[in-house]
Design an enzyme around this catalytic site. Structure first.
Site, PDB file in Angstrom:
ATOM      1  N   GLU A 135      -6.493  16.250 -14.100  1.00 44.47           N
ATOM      2  CA  GLU A 135      -5.914  16.442 -15.433  1.00 44.47           C
ATOM      3  C   GLU A 135      -6.038  15.763 -16.656  1.00 44.47           C
ATOM      4  O   GLU A 135      -6.144  16.211 -17.591  1.00 44.47           O
ATOM      5  CB  GLU A 135      -4.402  15.855 -14.616  1.00 44.47           C
ATOM      6  CG  GLU A 135      -2.774  15.984 -15.991  1.00 44.47           C
ATOM      7  CD  GLU A 135      -3.015  17.118 -16.554  1.00 44.47           C
ATOM      8  OE1 GLU A 135      -2.808  16.572 -17.963  1.00 44.47           O
ATOM      9  OE2 GLU A 135      -3.282  18.602 -16.264  1.00 44.47           O
ATOM     10  N   GLU A 311     -22.465  24.868  11.504  1.00 42.32           N
ATOM     11  CA  GLU A 311     -22.944  25.178  10.444  1.00 42.32           C
ATOM     12  C   GLU A 311     -22.050  25.866   8.627  1.00 42.32           C
ATOM     13  O   GLU A 311     -20.936  27.187   9.345  1.00 42.32           O
ATOM     14  CB  GLU A 311     -23.211  26.846  10.858  1.00 42.32           C
ATOM     15  CG  GLU A 311     -24.285  27.114   9.504  1.00 42.32           C
ATOM     16  CD  GLU A 311     -25.645  28.003   9.903  1.00 42.32           C
ATOM     17  OE1 GLU A 311     -26.150  28.465   8.628  1.00 42.32           O
ATOM     18  OE2 GLU A 311     -25.281  28.386  10.626  1.00 42.32           O
TER      19      GLU A 311
END
Length: 549
Positions: A135, A311
């Protein structure tokens, strides 16, 4: 008289700004500073530039300590306090004023949040910090909530004046940014007024603190949320935020009518018990706690076994693609001629690689490449192995023989210290949580078990092998086949439904779910993008800590 009064006012303002930043913890010791300028061509007169001195604690500065200069960096009115020097930041104020003609105030802080934000990239090579979907982006100028803010980072130097060239380059390369970070040092920020510069300085510091805390949670401030809900569901129809904001109250009135007047105590007996948040006793909400297919499962509530891909889940894809694989190709010939490979080892590897390649479809690119090169290798077993390894690696074929050989090579690299495994920052805290809650954490990767143990035995956090409860590779079956996950569950002594499996690949998640496991997709920087259908049907996490509940 008016110019003299203006000078007194601006000097007092600079002193007040310095005191404010000291109280905020951004200008401790004698660090930090501020500059304000007034006048300029728009007012038909030269600029008057006011700068804080060097060597004074910022909470002690008064208006008489401030220097006045012109845009050629000449002192036009010296400090009234004897023996003060210009701030070491002075050349940098003028870089900003020259390249940002509208700027009227520049602030330099030594905020700990700013400093730590420059270290979020462990390699300390990133040219910028990226932040999105927070924000307070609205408070830094030129950016909205869902824009990507890039704050350039320049490297620190022994003295601040040496930063001028880097600062100038950063301002030219990042025209939308109103700030520049200095690695292991602090922040420069500016605005079209002193009020704007101060507000932006506060907003940047808020964003830096968010980015640092997000990293500690395993989240990346540079990535947009996995799902962004800009609309709400109502009666089977999508309604935009504007409709909700503008029409919700009217709709509520139409559906419910005017609320009844409150009754006095004693009229018609006591009022009924208040529902929901005001209830005086716990309600039966067991149905709300059931973990659905697209809900993020929590350990240990929903499972006591966590099965992880490596991975893209525990370790960045870039470490595998840019470090481990190149290491193999770079050292392949030397390793094949080393004492690590006997004649029997070479013959066995040659046969195993050939078997895996021959088992591929005839039109597979790896098989085609291998057939095109194997003839030239003749009877030279090392050339044959080299051709097979490259053919498989060029197309990322996860052959068991290749993975076993790669693990053998990586063992040398880890032993010499040339290889150190990357881990996402949430991995070790996740391990700590799971251990404290009795949750087993296991690995299932296409890399061999040996390679897995090497990786977790040589990480940035040290040797973690004894903190993992099991290792599985493709000897248990292909990761894209559901039977493999059934096999692993059997070896763990649990039903598939008692296991949460996290991976970055959709096909693996599908196979795990088909076997009965709770499948979760990991969204990490550099992973393949997830399809909209997958994000709708499967839970997605950015940090393994999101599984800890």
């Amino acid at each position: 008289g008016d110019l003299a009064e203006e000078g007194r006012t601006v000097r007092a303002l600079v002193a007040q700004l310095c005191e404010y930043f000291f109280k905020a913890g951004w200008a401790t010791g004698t660090g930090g500073g501020a500059s304000v300028r007034v006048g300029g061509p728009s007012e038909g007169r030269p600029w008057r530039v006011f700068v804080a001195p060097s060597g004074l604690q910022k909470e002690d500065i008064v208006g008489d300590d401030i220097f006045e200069m012109d845009m050629e960096q000449n002192i036009t009115v010296p400090s009234k306090t004897p023996n003060l020097r210009l701030s070491a930041c002075t050349p940098l104020w003028f870089v900003v004023y020259r390249l940002r003609p509208k700027a009227r105030c520049v602030i330099h802080t030594h905020s700990i949040n700013a400093l730590m934000a420059t270290l979020l990239d462990a390699t300390e090579s990133s040219p910028a910090l990226r932040v999105t979907h927070l924000e307070m982006l609205k408070g830094v100028g030129n950016h909205a909530y869902d824009d990507v803010l890039e704050i350039p980072i320049i490297d620190n130097r022994p003295t601040e004046d040496l930063l001028a060239d880097q600062l100038e380059e950063a301002l030219k390369n990042y025209p939308k940014s109103n700030a520049v970070l200095v690695r292991r040092h602090g922040l420069y920020v500016w605005g079209d007024s002193w009020e704007q510069a101060k507000a932006q300085c506060e907003s940047f510091d808020y964003l830096f603190e968010c980015a640092v805390k997000m990293k500690s949670m395993g989240l990346d401030s540079a990535l947009r949320p996995v799902t962004v809900n800009y609309h709400a569901e109502s009666r089977g129809k999508n309604r935009t935020i504007d409709m909700i904001m503008n029409g919700a109250e009217e709709e509520k009135k139409e559906e419910c009518g005017s609320p009844p007047a409150k009754r006095l105590k004693g009229d018609d007996g006591p009022a009924p018990a208040a529902p929901a948040f005001n209830a005086s006793a716990a309600a039966d909400n067991a149905a709300d706690l059931v973990c659905g297919p697209s809900d993020v499962p929590l350990v240990p509530r929903d499972s006591r076994v966590l099965l992880l891909d490596i991975e893209g889940t525990t370790t960045s894809i870039s470490f595998v693609k840019d470090t481990l694989f190149p290491y193999v190709l770079r050292n392949l010939e030397g390793f094949l001629r080393s004492d690590s490979m006997s004649a029997d080892d070479l013959a066995g590897l040659d046969a195993a690689l050939a078997g895996d390649l021959e088992g591929l479809p005839a039109d597979h690119p790896s098989a085609a490449d291998w057939r095109a090169k194997i003839g030239a290798a003749g009877d030279d077993v090392r050339l044959r192995i080299g051709a097979a390894v490259r053919a498989l690696m060029d197309h990322d074929v996860k052959a068991t023989s290749l993975k076993s050989f790669q693990g053998k090579m990586w063992k040398d690299g880890y032993a010499t210290g040339e290889l150190v495994a990357h881990l996402y920052p949430d991995f070790v805290p996740m391990l700590d949580w799971c251990r404290s809650k009795g949750v087993r954490v296991c690995i299932y990767s296409s890399g061999s078990v040996g390679a897995q143990r090497l990786l977790f035995g040589h990480t940035e956090a040290g040797d973690l092998t004894d903190r993992l409860d099991g290792y599985f590779d493709t000897t248990s079956g292909s990761k894209r086949e559901s039977g493999s996950y059934e096999t692993i569950a059997g070896r763990l002594g649990v039903e598939p439904g008692e296991v949460v499996f996290a991976t970055d690949l959709e096909a693996e998640a599908v196979a795990a779910r088909d076997a009965g496991m709770r499948a979760v997709l990991a969204a990490r920087p550099g992973n393949a993008p997830l399809s909209e259908g997958t994000k709708r049907d499967y839970p997605v996490v950015r940090s393994l800590l999101q599984l800890c509940g």
